[in-house]
Design a protein around this motif. Structure first.
Motif, PDB file in Angstrom:
ATOM      1  N   LEU A  77       0.828  -1.209   0.000  1.00  0.00           N
ATOM      2  CA  LEU A  77       0.000   0.000   0.000  1.00  0.00           C
ATOM      3  C   LEU A  77       0.864   1.261   0.000  1.00  0.00           C
ATOM      4  N   THR A  78       1.951   1.244   0.774  1.00  0.00           N
ATOM      5  CA  THR A  78       2.850   2.397   0.803  1.00  0.00           C
ATOM      6  C   THR A  78       3.449   2.648  -0.566  1.00  0.00           C
ATOM      7  N   GLY A  79       3.852   1.564  -1.254  1.00  0.00           N
ATOM      8  CA  GLY A  79       4.421   1.699  -2.583  1.00  0.00           C
ATOM      9  C   GLY A  79       3.434   2.294  -3.570  1.00  0.00           C
ATOM     10  N   ALA A  80       2.174   1.883  -3.475  1.00  0.00           N
ATOM     11  CA  ALA A  80       1.152   2.429  -4.370  1.00  0.00           C
ATOM     12  C   ALA A  80       0.919   3.915  -4.099  1.00  0.00           C
ATOM     13  N   ILE A  81       0.866   4.284  -2.828  1.00  0.00           N
ATOM     14  CA  ILE A  81       0.680   5.692  -2.460  1.00  0.00           C
ATOM     15  C   ILE A  81       1.874   6.523  -2.945  1.00  0.00           C
ATOM     16  N   LYS A  82       3.071   5.986  -2.769  1.00  0.00           N
ATOM     17  CA  LYS A  82       4.297   6.692  -3.174  1.00  0.00           C
ATOM     18  C   LYS A  82       4.315   6.969  -4.671  1.00  0.00           C
ATOM     19  N   ARG A  83       3.840   6.009  -5.470  1.00  0.00           N
ATOM     20  CA  ARG A  83       3.914   6.132  -6.924  1.00  0.00           C
ATOM     21  C   ARG A  83       2.834   7.022  -7.520  1.00  0.00           C
ATOM     22  N   TYR A  84       1.685   7.118  -6.852  1.00  0.00           N
ATOM     23  CA  TYR A  84       0.557   7.781  -7.502  1.00  0.00           C
ATOM     24  C   TYR A  84       0.002   8.990  -6.743  1.00  0.00           C
ATOM     25  N   TYR A  85       0.547   9.299  -5.578  1.00  0.00           N
ATOM     26  CA  TYR A  85      -0.015  10.388  -4.779  1.00  0.00           C
ATOM     27  C   TYR A  85       1.095  11.300  -4.259  1.00  0.00           C
ATOM     28  N   PRO A  86       0.731  12.518  -3.834  1.00  0.00           N
ATOM     29  CA  PRO A  86       1.740  13.454  -3.323  1.00  0.00           C
ATOM     30  C   PRO A  86       2.500  12.889  -2.119  1.00  0.00           C
ATOM     31  N   LYS A  87       3.766  13.288  -2.001  1.00  0.00           N
ATOM     32  CA  LYS A  87       4.628  12.764  -0.939  1.00  0.00           C
ATOM     33  C   LYS A  87       4.103  13.101   0.460  1.00  0.00           C
ATOM     34  N   TYR A  88       3.419  14.261   0.588  1.00  0.00           N
ATOM     35  CA  TYR A  88       2.970  14.633   1.934  1.00  0.00           C
ATOM     36  C   TYR A  88       1.951  13.639   2.489  1.00  0.00           C
ATOM     37  N   PHE A  89       1.203  12.951   1.617  1.00  0.00           N
ATOM     38  CA  PHE A  89       0.307  11.886   2.071  1.00  0.00           C
ATOM     39  C   PHE A  89       1.121  10.807   2.775  1.00  0.00           C
ATOM     40  N   LEU A  90       2.195  10.417   2.114  1.00  0.00           N
ATOM     41  CA  LEU A  90       3.037   9.331   2.610  1.00  0.00           C
ATOM     42  C   LEU A  90       3.688   9.700   3.939  1.00  0.00           C
ATOM     43  N   TYR A  91       4.246  10.898   4.006  1.00  0.00           N
ATOM     44  CA  TYR A  91       4.936  11.299   5.226  1.00  0.00           C
ATOM     45  C   TYR A  91       3.970  11.509   6.391  1.00  0.00           C
ATOM     46  N   ALA A  92       2.767  11.987   6.088  1.00  0.00           N
ATOM     47  CA  ALA A  92       1.750  12.144   7.141  1.00  0.00           C
ATOM     48  C   ALA A  92       1.359  10.782   7.711  1.00  0.00           C
TER      49      ALA A  92
END
Length: 420
Positions: A77-92
């Motif tokens: 799931l993290t990999g999918a978020i990293k590839r398709y969404y802004p980085k601030y989503f991931l870091y939050a």
């Protein structure tokens, strides 16, 4: 073929099909879940039994989406978020998840140690916590993915101890049936704290990440291709695993609601206090089953907690990852896991009550999960990511229902907290 041999063959094939879904579902009933469900039963009797029925399709929906993301994208799931969404989503997500999961690990380790001390009073609880931590760390570093998955699957059987407890005591079954099918809501802070805690520990964000990553591991281990047959197997696995966890949490609330609530014990401060309270009221058998269940589920859940965090960190920073790799092949993955276990062990010295840590962690999960659920729904409806495996109408219906239920219950909790 003889009928007995045929039956055994069917059982073996069914057991063989169970994998990430069963482990994910069973690990949901960790010491955190046991503490939350026990407190809910002690405080409200059988009043919250309906939540086991209502949450089942919601859990299946979200975990199936996460599993599908892993199978289709070949990333967690993290990999999918990293590839398709802004980085601030991931870091939050990382900012919220690291302390929540680490606190959860620490409370689980402390709970296991305390129960070990109950069973063997001459040995300090911290010794058991240290021993259990070392055993878990050794196993995840030095054992293969296949061995770890097999052991975790067999550890699921320890949860049957909680199903047995209500049959060792007197239960008002007509009242139980009524509370199961007819929800009763008490409009106060304590009720919504318990409800959000149940939702948070049942529909836990760390399980979203674990499910997706384990499907990737399973795909590599068995060299699976993404087709209808494997999708159907995955769905059956998820449905079976989620059913198992909900049956177990139903019986934990039932046991606590029957024994503790009826005896006037409406609050428990520690896991061992819950076990100790059962002994004079329900007998040695119930007490022993409860205690052994805490230790067994700890061994099952802590690798899942630490593993989900390691997958998240590794995918975020592009490190090698996975239980199928040796330590020297994925040092960052295993160091993250070791660090989370050590920090969790050291929480013992901060003076935080394990049961309070567990309950508040569950509540934090309940408050943050709606954001992740909305993101998962968005991914699973995105044809650029999922291709032909986007959500159908039922997946969206139950996914949105999960989002709304967790959001509304969290808002009610906030309302009653600020209002008091």
């Amino acid at each position: 073929m003889k009928p007995k041999a045929k039956k055994e063959g069917l059982i073996q094939r069914f057991w063989g099909k169970l994998g990430p879904g069963l482990i994910t579902g069973a690990s949901d009933d960790d010491p955190s879940g046991i503490a939350t469900y026990t407190q809910a039963g002690a405080a409200f009797g059988s009043q919250l039994l309906w939540s086991a029925l209502v949450t089942y399709p919601l859990m299946v929906s979200i975990q199936e989406m996460c599993a599908r993301i892993g199978l289709v994208t070949n990333h967690g799931l993290t990999g999918a978020i990293k590839r398709y969404y802004p980085k601030y989503f991931l870091y939050a997500i990382l900012f919220i998840s690291f302390p929540s999961i680490t606190l959860n690990i620490g409370a689980d380790i402390a709970g296991m140690g305390a129960v070990g001390n109950l069973l063997f009073p001459a040995i300090p609880g911290f010794f058991f916590s240290l021993l259990f931590t070392m055993l878990i760390l050794y196993s995840v570093i030095f054992w293969s993915y296949h061995k770890i998955a097999l052991i975790l699957k067999w550890l699921c059987l320890t949860l049957f101890s909680y199903i047995l407890i209500p049959f060792l005591i007197d239960v008002n079954w007509p009242q139980v049936l009524k509370d199961t099918v007819l929800p009763t809501v008490t409009p106060d802070k304590a009720y919504f704290m318990a409800l959000v805690g149940i939702l948070g520990t049942t529909i836990s964000p760390y399980l979203f990440f674990w499910q997706a990553s384990m499907e990737v591991e399973e795909r590599h281990e068995k060299r699976l291709i993404v087709d209808k047959r494997n999708m159907d197997n995955m769905e059956a696995d998820v449905k079976g695993g989620m059913l198992f966890t909900n049956v177990v949490f139903y019986f934990i609330i039932l046991a606590a609601g029957t024994v503790l609530f009826n005896a006037g014990i409406h609050h428990v401060n520690t896991v061992e206090e819950a076990a100790r309270a059962l002994r004079p009221l329900a007998g040695d058998q119930a007490y022993l089953l409860f205690a052994l269940g805490v230790i067994g589920t700890g061994f099952l859940a802590i690798p899942v907690l630490a593993g989900s965090l390691s997958y998240m960190i590794a995918e975020t920073f592009g490190w090698n990852e996975g239980f199928d790799k040796k330590y020297y092949e994925a040092p960052g993955f295993y160091l993250t896991m070791g660090l989370s276990l050590v920090i969790g062990l050291l929480i013992h010295f901060i003076g935080i009550s394990p049961i309070q840590a567990l309950i508040y962690t569950a509540v934090l999960y309940g408050v943050t999960a709606p954001v992740l659920i909305a993101l998962i729904l968005h991914i699973c409806n995105n044809k650029k990511i999922m291709g032909k495996y986007t959500n159908n109408g039922w997946s969206n219906f139950f996914g949105i229902a999960t989002f709304l239920m967790m959001t509304v219950s969290s808002l009610f909790l906030l309302w009653y907290t600020l209002g008091n």
